[in-house]
Design a protein around this motif. Structure first.
Motif, short mmCIF file in Angstrom:
data_model
loop_
_atom_site.label_atom_id
_atom_site.label_comp_id
_atom_site.label_asym_id
_atom_site.label_seq_id
_atom_site.Cartn_x
_atom_site.Cartn_y
_atom_site.Cartn_z
N ASN A 122 0.83 -1.21 0.00
CA ASN A 122 0.00 0.00 0.00
C ASN A 122 0.87 1.26 0.00
O ASN A 122 0.57 2.24 -0.68
CB ASN A 122 -0.93 0.00 1.21
N ALA A 123 1.96 1.22 0.79
CA ALA A 123 2.86 2.37 0.82
C ALA A 123 3.53 2.58 -0.54
O ALA A 123 3.69 3.72 -1.00
CB ALA A 123 3.90 2.17 1.91
N GLU A 171 2.30 1.78 -3.44
CA GLU A 171 1.31 2.32 -4.38
C GLU A 171 1.12 3.82 -4.18
O GLU A 171 1.10 4.59 -5.15
CB GLU A 171 -0.02 1.59 -4.20
N GLN A 172 0.99 4.22 -2.90
CA GLN A 172 0.70 5.62 -2.61
C GLN A 172 1.90 6.53 -2.89
O GLN A 172 1.75 7.61 -3.50
CB GLN A 172 0.27 5.76 -1.15
N LYS A 173 3.09 6.13 -2.49
CA LYS A 173 4.23 7.04 -2.50
C LYS A 173 5.17 6.87 -3.69
O LYS A 173 5.95 7.78 -3.99
CB LYS A 173 5.03 6.88 -1.20
N ASN A 182 2.03 5.60 -7.75
CA ASN A 182 1.15 6.67 -8.24
C ASN A 182 1.92 7.85 -8.82
O ASN A 182 1.62 8.31 -9.93
CB ASN A 182 0.21 7.13 -7.12
#
Length: 612
Positions: A565-566, A568-570, A573
């Motif tokens: 998740n980290a 993907e976000q940082k 994306n």
């Protein structure tokens, strides 16, 4: 012994007004009335009826109408060449509609609405001595909950006939009345109102052939069975007989025939695999010895920080390869290749290890099939797995689980979050784990002997302490699983089938290095994608520092999934936005995307991208 149903049939024929035979009714059987001869079940039933004292047997099905057999009758012109011991002939039957001699050979009453009223007349005859056998009864009635008026009328005639078929006068102990025998493959095709709480009706399961029956049949045709040398050995022959457990005699006849169609002489195990699965060699046995020696390392490339779980899976693969799987239970039973219960926090690699196993053994991750057991929380959910019974909506589709194993008999089955499934589902797993097979809604046997079964669960995860060491974590989760099955479900037998040693607790991911390894491993797919689609490379200024910074931002209670998740976000994306903005430049190929790290207040990181 499975042929005990014959003894019961002969006994019930003299007591009841009707007998329903169900199960393996389409098979052949060694007919006790015809020494050494194998006949259809229905012909065997006819001969037993004569042995039991009935003077006339009427055999009927809705496609061919009926034939009447009588003691001492000569074979009519329509049945030349039919040979029986007793009776000696058969004819299209006249059930008393008149004295026209032509009617005997022309009116066979193949329409149920004509047959059932005549059946009633026949069975109400007080002279007795007639047995009516209705074959293929599977196709007589629809759904018992929504019968048509015609079907209800047919059933009413049949029930009245059964009620009046027996004479309870002075000689009822000595004399037979009349008898109706329904032969069907599945009891579900007969409306329950016919037999439930009805003392006039007996139900008898025609079971699959027992060991003695299989042995007699194989011995009869042993010279026709083409196998690799060694079948003459008593122990090998005994193993063959045991391996044929669950097959009908017709199945065994087809296996013998198959042995004459293949060019090579193979072992009976390979011949049975060829018949059952269409493949003579199991992928479990085709694994490379050298590949197996590094199984732990290969599996560990995708699953980080779970050495004990990886070792457990490696051990099961070795057992399957060497043929030791399940031998502590029985050398004859064909249980699944392995069964493990993965339990632990979320995001620590339970599902990933199942995928890794499928790819390692079968060379294809698609050989892994996942079932989300939260979708099977209702009592009737078992019908989704194995298929609805005849007459119910969706019957023709079959079951999701049984269809999957039919399509890919060599596979890894993952039952995710098993604790969320309804208790009734557990009964299906008991049968799979114990017998290695399951009967679907259509009555077909599905074999799980070439599957590897993995259950995953988050039982106890909510109350686990991330600060526990590996030994404490293991003991905690094992105890939580035991509490769930023993105290909550009251089903210790399920736990016994799995085995305490096969409960595999997964550890919390507390080590930053493990999170970094997970991040790098998963980012490889991003590298490959950019290289393939945009013909570009990705270059980090300091890859280790970049993923370490991402790892420090993760709540370790979320495990590897938190790292993803980290990422993907940082990372992913912003990278996607950069590629979108530079699309025109990237389309020419040959460029390198450089990734730099910017530190921001609070210790967080951001990534900058540029092309060269």
């Amino acid at each position: 012994m499975s042929d005990m149903w014959l003894d019961r049939l002969e006994r019930e024929m003299k007591l009841r007004g009707a007998v329903i035979l169900f199960g393996n009714t389409n098979d052949i059987i060694l007919n006790p009335q015809k020494a050494g001869q194998y006949t259809s079940v229905v012909d065997c039933v006819r001969d037993i009826a004569f042995k039991s004292g009935y003077d006339r047997v009427i055999m009927w099905n809705r496609a061919e109408g009926g034939i009447s057999w009588e003691r001492g009758a000569t074979s009519p012109s329509g049945l030349e060449g039919v040979k029986v011991d007793e009776p000696t002939g058969g004819s299209d039957y006249d059930m008393g509609l008149g004295n026209d001699p032509e009617q005997t050979n022309t009116n066979k009453y193949d329409d149920p609405k004509e047959f059932f009223p005549q059946l009633r007349t026949l069975l109400e005859n007080k002279n007795g001595g007639t047995a009516a056998i209705v074959d293929y009864s599977d196709y007589l009635f629809g759904d018992g909950r929504s019968l048509s008026d015609e079907e209800r009328k047919n059933i009413t005639n049949m029930m009245i006939a059964i009620a009046k078929s027996q004479d309870y006068g002075l000689n009822f102990v000595r004399d037979n009345g009349n008898l109706l025998i329904l032969i069907t493959k599945a009891m579900a095709t007969i409306p329950p109102s016919v037999y439930v709480d009805n003392p006039l009706v007996a139900t008898i399961n025609v079971s699959l052939p027992g060991r003695n029956e299989r042995e007699k049949y194989v011995e009869k045709d042993i010279n026709l069975l083409r196998l690799a040398p060694g079948i003459e050995d008593y122990a090998v022959k005994a193993d063959l007989i045991d391996a044929l457990d669950g097959f009908s005699l017709k199945n065994i006849a087809q296996i013998i025939k198959l042995s004459n169609q293949v060019q090579e002489r193979m072992s009976f195990e390979k011949l049975i695999n060829l018949y059952r699965y269409g493949e003579k060699i199991s992928p479990w046995e085709e694994l490379s010895y050298e590949k197996l020696r590094i199984a732990k390392e290969v599996l560990g490339q995708r699953v980080k920080g779970q050495d004990e779980a990886v070792q457990k899976v490696r051990d099961v693969i070795i057992r399957a390869y060497t043929g030791f799987a399940g031998l502590q239970h029985s050398t004859k039973q064909k249980k699944p290749k392995g069964a493990l219960f993965f339990v632990g926090p979320t995001g620590v690699g339970k599902t990933e290890l199942a995928k890794s196993l499928a790819e390692f053994v079968f060379g294809d991750e698609s050989a892994y099939r996942r079932f989300d057991m939260s979708e099977y929380a209702h009592e009737q959910s078992d019908q989704r797995l194995v298929g609805a019974p005849p007459g119910y909506v969706g019957y023709e589709k079959g079951g999701e689980l049984t269809n999957a194993v039919k399509e890919k008999p060599f596979c890894v089955l993952l039952f995710d979050e098993i604790e969320k499934a309804h208790d009734r589902i557990m009964d299906k797993f008991l049968q799979i784990l114990e017998d290695g097979r399951l009967t679907d809604g259509k009555g077909e046997t599905v074999y799980f002997s070439e599957t590897f079964i993995i259950f995953t669960s988050n039982i106890g995860a909510a109350g686990a302490d991330i600060n526990m060491d590996a030994g404490q974590t293991r003991q905690y989760f094992i105890e939580e699983v035991k509490k769930h099955f023993i105290d909550k479900l009251k089903r210790p037998e399920i736990l016994n089938r799995i085995g305490d040693a096969n409960i595999v607790p997964f550890n919390f991911i507390r080590n930053d290095d493990v999170l970094v390894a997970i991040g790098k491993s998963k980012f490889k797919a991003i590298r490959d994608f950019i290289k393939e689609r945009y013909k570009a490379e990705i270059c980090f200024a300091d890859e280790g520092t970049a993923f370490a910074a991402l790892g420090r931002s993760v709540n370790k209670a979320n495990g590897g999934r938190g790292m993803l998740n980290a990422m993907e976000q940082k990372l992913i994306n912003p990278l996607s936005d950069f590629v979108f903005e530079k699309m025109d430049t990237l389309k020419h190929g040959g460029r390198t995307i450089h990734v730099d790290i910017d530190r921001v207040p609070g210790g967080a990181v951001e990534f900058d991208f540029h092309l060269d």
